[in-house]
Scaffold this motif. Structure first.
Motif, short mmCIF file in Angstrom:
data_model
loop_
_atom_site.label_atom_id
_atom_site.label_comp_id
_atom_site.label_asym_id
_atom_site.label_seq_id
_atom_site.Cartn_x
_atom_site.Cartn_y
_atom_site.Cartn_z
N LYS A 277 0.83 -1.20 0.00
CA LYS A 277 0.00 0.00 0.00
C LYS A 277 0.87 1.25 0.00
CE LYS A 277 -3.45 2.46 2.78
NZ LYS A 277 -4.27 2.45 4.03
N VAL A 278 1.89 1.26 0.85
CA VAL A 278 2.78 2.43 0.94
C VAL A 278 3.55 2.60 -0.36
CG1 VAL A 278 4.79 3.40 2.13
CG2 VAL A 278 2.97 2.29 3.45
N LYS A 279 4.06 1.50 -0.91
CA LYS A 279 4.79 1.59 -2.18
C LYS A 279 3.90 2.17 -3.28
CE LYS A 279 6.43 -2.68 -2.34
NZ LYS A 279 7.19 -3.85 -2.84
N GLY A 280 2.63 1.79 -3.28
CA GLY A 280 1.70 2.34 -4.26
C GLY A 280 1.53 3.84 -4.11
N LEU A 281 1.42 4.31 -2.87
CA LEU A 281 1.29 5.75 -2.61
C LEU A 281 2.53 6.51 -3.07
CD1 LEU A 281 -0.26 5.66 0.99
CD2 LEU A 281 -1.45 6.23 -1.14
N LEU A 282 3.69 5.90 -2.91
CA LEU A 282 4.95 6.56 -3.25
C LEU A 282 5.18 6.67 -4.75
CD1 LEU A 282 7.25 4.95 -0.51
CD2 LEU A 282 6.56 7.37 -0.66
N ILE A 288 3.45 13.31 -0.60
CA ILE A 288 4.16 13.69 0.63
C ILE A 288 3.48 12.91 1.75
CG2 ILE A 288 4.77 15.51 2.26
CD1 ILE A 288 4.67 17.53 0.06
N LEU A 289 4.21 12.03 2.40
CA LEU A 289 3.64 11.19 3.45
C LEU A 289 4.22 11.59 4.80
CD1 LEU A 289 3.73 7.68 1.70
CD2 LEU A 289 1.88 9.36 1.74
N THR A 290 3.49 12.42 5.50
CA THR A 290 3.92 12.82 6.84
C THR A 290 2.74 12.75 7.79
OG1 THR A 290 3.42 15.16 6.46
CG2 THR A 290 5.65 14.41 5.92
#
Length: 293
Positions: A277-282, A288-290
């Motif tokens: 999921k995180v890799k997809g967002l990146l 910007i993931l904060t």
């Protein structure tokens, strides 16, 4: 087949003539169009990297490998090579920022890797102080009765001496845990409390160290470039890596309780699902993931 043929013809023939026509129409080279047309952040810096890598000039190809101290000279060399007037201050400033971001990413990885390689040493006073600080931040109303104690299990370590749990990520794992607990104390205590859920509970500290490994691997394989290039107009620092780690801890806890796994025995399965999921967002150039977001 046709896609590959078109790609070959475009790279070999059409791209050159398209660039030539655009230069005639705009009076600007490809780099000037990239740095002047794209918004600041990942889209611009990644476009700069792509533009440099296909160039036949050594000064341009080498620009993506420049060290921080050489950035200013590299900017001058690129402008000279591409015959760009020094008075084009916009181009100069934008290229300078992009090259700082590129060199800063590499430097950040080296700093993170160096910290990861430092083993936890119970004879090191600074290491021990950070470990005790972690306990005090998470358990302010309960005194730690002894350095070697079953109490460590209360914050999610496996045994009575946490040093054994830091083997994989070294001091980096501890520094991440302390950073989150210090800068987001309320959230850290809240997540620790949730991790003691009778059915959906998990080992807070062990999972935290596992998420350090996730953050480290994403940095190592370049997946954090868009996030960091959007977040920092210049050199990414260790602080920015810690902030991304905090995002992972907070979001993983939400993800875990939303998924409601049958038991902790399925941790690896859900950990990998969260990782994907995180890799997809990146993959989003604007990401910007904060925690603040």
């Amino acid at each position: 087949m046709w896609g590959r043929l078109w790609g070959f013809l475009y790279d070999r023939y059409f791209r050159f003539w398209l660039k030539w026509v655009l230069r005639l129409l705009t009076g600007k080279c490809e780099l000037q169009r990239v740095l002047g047309g794209a918004a600041a952040g990942a889209r611009r810096t990644l476009s700069v990297i792509s533009a440099f890598l296909v160039k036949s000039f050594a000064v341009l190809r080498n620009a993506v490998h420049v060290e921080e101290a050489e950035v200013e000279k590299c900017v001058r060399d690129v402008m000279k090579e591409k015959r760009i007037e020094q008075r084009d201050t916009g181009f100069k400033a934008n290229l300078h920022i992009s090259l700082l971001q590129i060199s800063g990413y590499k430097k950040l990885y080296l700093n993170v890797e160096n910290l990861r390689k430092v083993p936890y040493d119970s004879e090191n006073e600074e290491h021990e102080e950070q470990l005790i600080e972690l306990w005090n931040l998470l358990m302010p109303h309960e005194n730690l009765k002894a350095r070697i104690s079953k109490q460590w299990c209360d914050i999610g370590f496996q045994g009575d001496d946490p040093k054994t749990d830091f083997r994989g990520m070294g001091l980096l794992g501890l520094v991440n845990l302390v950073y989150f607990s210090k800068h987001y104390t309320h959230e850290a205590r809240q997540i620790l409390s949730r991790s003691n859920h009778p059915k959906l509970g998990y080992s807070y500290a062990i999972v935290g160290i596992n998420l350090t490994e996730m953050a480290y691997s994403l940095l190592k394989n370049g997946a954090l470039k868009s996030h960091l290039y959007n977040m920092v107009a210049g050199l990414p620092q260790m602080e920015h890596f810690h902030q991304f780690y905090c995002y992972l801890v907070y979001e993983f806890d939400k993800f875990w309780f939303e998924e409601e796994p049958e038991s902790i025995m399925h941790f690896n399965q859900y950990r990998e699902k969260f990782h994907e999921k995180v890799k997809g967002l990146l993959l989003d150039c604007n990401v910007i993931l904060t925690l603040q977001n």
